[in-house]
Scaffold this active site. Structure first.
Site, PDB file in Angstrom:
ATOM      1  N   LYS A 248      21.720 -10.895   0.120  1.00 38.57           N
ATOM      2  CA  LYS A 248      21.563 -11.326  -1.275  1.00 38.57           C
ATOM      3  C   LYS A 248      22.446 -12.539  -1.544  1.00 38.57           C
ATOM      4  CE  LYS A 248      20.589  -6.852  -3.502  1.00 38.57           C
ATOM      5  NZ  LYS A 248      19.239  -7.125  -3.982  1.00 38.57           N
ATOM      6  N   ARG A 322      13.221   1.635  -0.787  1.00 35.63           N
ATOM      7  CA  ARG A 322      11.936   2.281  -0.522  1.00 35.63           C
ATOM      8  C   ARG A 322      11.915   2.946   0.861  1.00 35.63           C
ATOM      9  NH1 ARG A 322       8.634  -3.180  -1.430  1.00 35.63           N
ATOM     10  NH2 ARG A 322      10.361  -3.495  -2.866  1.00 35.63           N
TER      11      ARG A 322
HETATM   12  N1  BES Z   1      18.550  -2.773  -5.402  1.00 36.90           N
HETATM   13  C1  BES Z   1      17.597  -3.794  -5.419  1.00 36.90           C
HETATM   14  C2  BES Z   1      16.831  -3.878  -6.732  1.00 36.90           C
HETATM   15  C3  BES Z   1      17.598  -4.262  -7.970  1.00 36.90           C
HETATM   16  C4  BES Z   1      17.643  -5.572  -8.389  1.00 36.90           C
HETATM   17  C5  BES Z   1      18.225  -3.305  -8.735  1.00 36.90           C
HETATM   18  C6  BES Z   1      18.317  -5.900  -9.539  1.00 36.90           C
HETATM   19  C7  BES Z   1      18.914  -3.639  -9.889  1.00 36.90           C
HETATM   20  C8  BES Z   1      18.939  -4.951 -10.297  1.00 36.90           C
HETATM   21  C9  BES Z   1      16.559  -3.590  -4.315  1.00 36.90           C
HETATM   22  O1  BES Z   1      17.023  -2.965  -3.171  1.00 36.90           O
HETATM   23  C10 BES Z   1      16.101  -4.952  -3.907  1.00 36.90           C
HETATM   24  O2  BES Z   1      16.897  -5.720  -3.467  1.00 36.90           O
HETATM   25  N2  BES Z   1      14.834  -5.218  -4.109  1.00 36.90           N
HETATM   26  C11 BES Z   1      14.285  -6.499  -3.807  1.00 36.90           C
HETATM   27  C12 BES Z   1      12.913  -6.286  -3.205  1.00 36.90           C
HETATM   28  C13 BES Z   1      12.335  -7.510  -2.580  1.00 36.90           C
HETATM   29  C14 BES Z   1      13.110  -7.869  -1.322  1.00 36.90           C
HETATM   30  C15 BES Z   1      10.903  -7.251  -2.258  1.00 36.90           C
HETATM   31  C16 BES Z   1      14.200  -7.282  -5.100  1.00 36.90           C
HETATM   32  O3  BES Z   1      13.939  -6.703  -6.144  1.00 36.90           O
HETATM   33  O4  BES Z   1      14.403  -8.496  -5.052  1.00 36.90           O
HETATM   34 ZN    ZN Z   2      17.906  -4.307  -1.761  1.00 34.92          ZN
END
Ligand code: BES
Ligand code: ZN
Ligand code: ZN
Length: 473
Positions: A248, A322
């Site tokens: 991230k 997921r």
């Molecule tokens: N934990 C995150 C989702 C999230 C984002 C929770 C912001 C709370 C606030 C999740 O694991 C994630 O990173 N999801 C990605 C998915 C993408 C790679 C398809 C996302 O939402 O960007």
């Molecule tokens: Zn994530």
């Protein structure tokens, strides 16, 4: 600290005032009508009459939001005035929402504030303020207090930083709570990597590969004597989500301690229901790990084998929740439940779709989704359904495995995440499953509704309310 009672008529009286009350010179204002008029009192304002020891709080209407705002404003003013006890006499229909607002609105997370910086706030916040809600039944107040305690437990846990709340910490919090005095008919089993391997949970294990701590599947069981239904709650417990090798960016990584909110919420709701002694066999399953980087980390391009036997091509290691949930849902389906509900801070896309304050509710069973949304709205927790469709499902196709862990399109990310989970739901469970994406409301960095900045404990009240309705049939 705020304590609720229904007995005393002691201290300052809180009176809620609408514009209509003021215009018509309502009886409730008679003691101070002239003063209020002179003060040019408005909705949302507040006025304290020294002579009658009454705190008037302006209120636009008696909607849940207005009642919450009024309760929060009353507490702030009472604290400023140094008042120790107060009472309010309202229609009983408003008691519950006010009671929650009094208790949840005064939460603070100050575990890491050293004494000096705490002492300034202390004068205002730490002394007990006793508020009596005149018509509220003692059983309602007991229930609201019990549930609010669990919401604040969830907030504390989610707010706890990742250098303390590692996977082992979270798993042992679950175990310790199950051994608490006063908790009956509850068992807690903690399973770590060896067990996950024996159950072929290759998706869950992959996420844990670079971690310094084990992965845990915590399985809590509450079995009362005559349960009417069997309900399974599943929660995403990512104690920290760096994104893994698909790292991230810095600005998106902060707050990812809150990626354990699903598991924490399920844990809090579990103990609320067990302590209330509801007639339901309840299982809570927490999928606990962090998503770390390191030489052992799972990679984009890896192919994993899930417990269901389906193979998954990893295209992005940040879509890790997921993977954990796929195997946990698989485990949940072995329990032969009437209904399975999962809670997860699953996608940023859900926050884009619905805004920060609303949970996204997905699944195949329209009635079940509608009852969850209804149960949420009754508690003034915002939730809305997001619809599955076959076009979005197609976007999860992988060239080399059964399914890809991300969609090939950047649109509809909350739904494609839900659809990914649905790939692991067996046919006989398709109508018994609801997925709730709490990525928005679980953690908001500003005060909103009855929630302070940080963790909200959202969905806990919805779950308890849903289960109550569900066992009534
Ligand atoms: N934990 C995150 C989702 C999230 C984002 C929770 C912001 C709370 C606030 C999740 O694991 C994630 O990173 N999801 C990605 C998915 C993408 C790679 C398809 C996302 O939402 O960007
Ligand atoms: Zn994530
Ligand atoms: Zn995550």
């Amino acid at each position: 600290m705020i304590e609720l009672t229904n007995i005393k008529n002691e201290g300052v009286q809180i009176v809620l005032v609408t514009k209509a009350d003021l215009d018509s010179g309502a009886k409730s204002l008679s003691k101070d009508l002239e003063l209020l008029k002179e003060f040019n009192f408005k909705a949302k304002g507040s006025f304290f009459s020294q002579q009658s020891k009454t705190l008037y709080i302006g209120i636009k209407d008696f909607s849940p939001n207005s009642l919450e705002e009024a309760a929060l404003s009353a507490v702030n003013t009472l604290r400023e005035l140094g008042v120790k006890s107060a009472f309010i006499d309202v229609d009983d229909a408003y008691s519950q929402i006010l009671a929650y607002a009094f208790l949840l609105g005064s939460y603070k997370f100050d575990r890491f504030k050293s004494k000096d910086s705490k002492s300034k706030d202390k004068e205002e916040g730490d002394e007990t303020l006793s508020i009596s809600i005149k018509n509220a039944s003692p059983s309602l107040l007991d229930e609201v207090s019990l549930i609010s305690k669990e919401v604040c437990f969830v907030r504390d846990l989610v707010n706890t930083p990742p250098n303390i709340a590692n996977s082992t910490y979270l798993a042992y919090v679950a175990r310790d709570r199950s051994l608490e005095r006063g908790v009956k008919n509850v068992t807690c089993n903690l399973y770590d990597n060896d067990f996950l391997e024996s159950k072929n949970m290759g998706a869950f294990l992959a996420v844990n590969q670079a971690s310094n701590f084990p992965a845990y599947l915590a399985h809590l069981i509450y079995k009362p004597t005559r349960p009417k239904k069997k309900v399974v709650l599943v929660g995403k417990g990512l104690v920290y989500d760096t994104g893994g090798l698909s790292l991230k960016p810095a600005d998106y990584m902060t707050t990812m301690k809150a990626d354990k909110a699903g598991a924490c919420t399920v844990l809090g709701a579990f103990f609320a229901i067990a302590k209330l002694g509801l007639d339901v066999e309840l299982h809570a399953i927490m999928g606990i790990t962090d998503n770390a980087i390191g030489k052992n980390a799972y990679r984009p391009d890896d192919v994993l084998v899930s417990k269901e036997g389906k193979t998954i091509e990893v295209k992005n290691t940040d879509a890790e929740g997921r993977l954990v949930l796929a195997d946990c849902l698989s485990y949940a389906q072995d329990l032969e439940a009437d209904v399975i509900l999962d809670f997860a801070t699953l996608t940023g896309a859900c926050v884009v779709a619905l805004g920060e304050y609303t949970s996204g509710v997905m699944g195949f069973n329209e009635d079940l989704k509608a009852s969850f949304v209804k149960a949420s709205l009754e508690m003034n927790e915002l939730a809305h359904t997001l619809p599955f469709n076959p076009h979005l499902k197609k976007l999860l196709e992988s060239k080399i495995a059964d399914v890809s862990n991300i969609s090939s399109s950047r649109y509809g990310g909350a739904i494609t995440a839900g659809l990914f989970l649905s790939e692991f739901i067996r046919d006989e469970y398709k109508d018994k499953w609801v997925h709730v994406d709490i990525a928005g409301p679980a953690y908001v960095e500003k005060t909103w509704s009855v929630n302070p900045s940080g963790a909200s404990g959202t969905a806990l009240r919805s779950i308890v309310n849903f289960v109550k309705h569900y066992i009534k049939g």
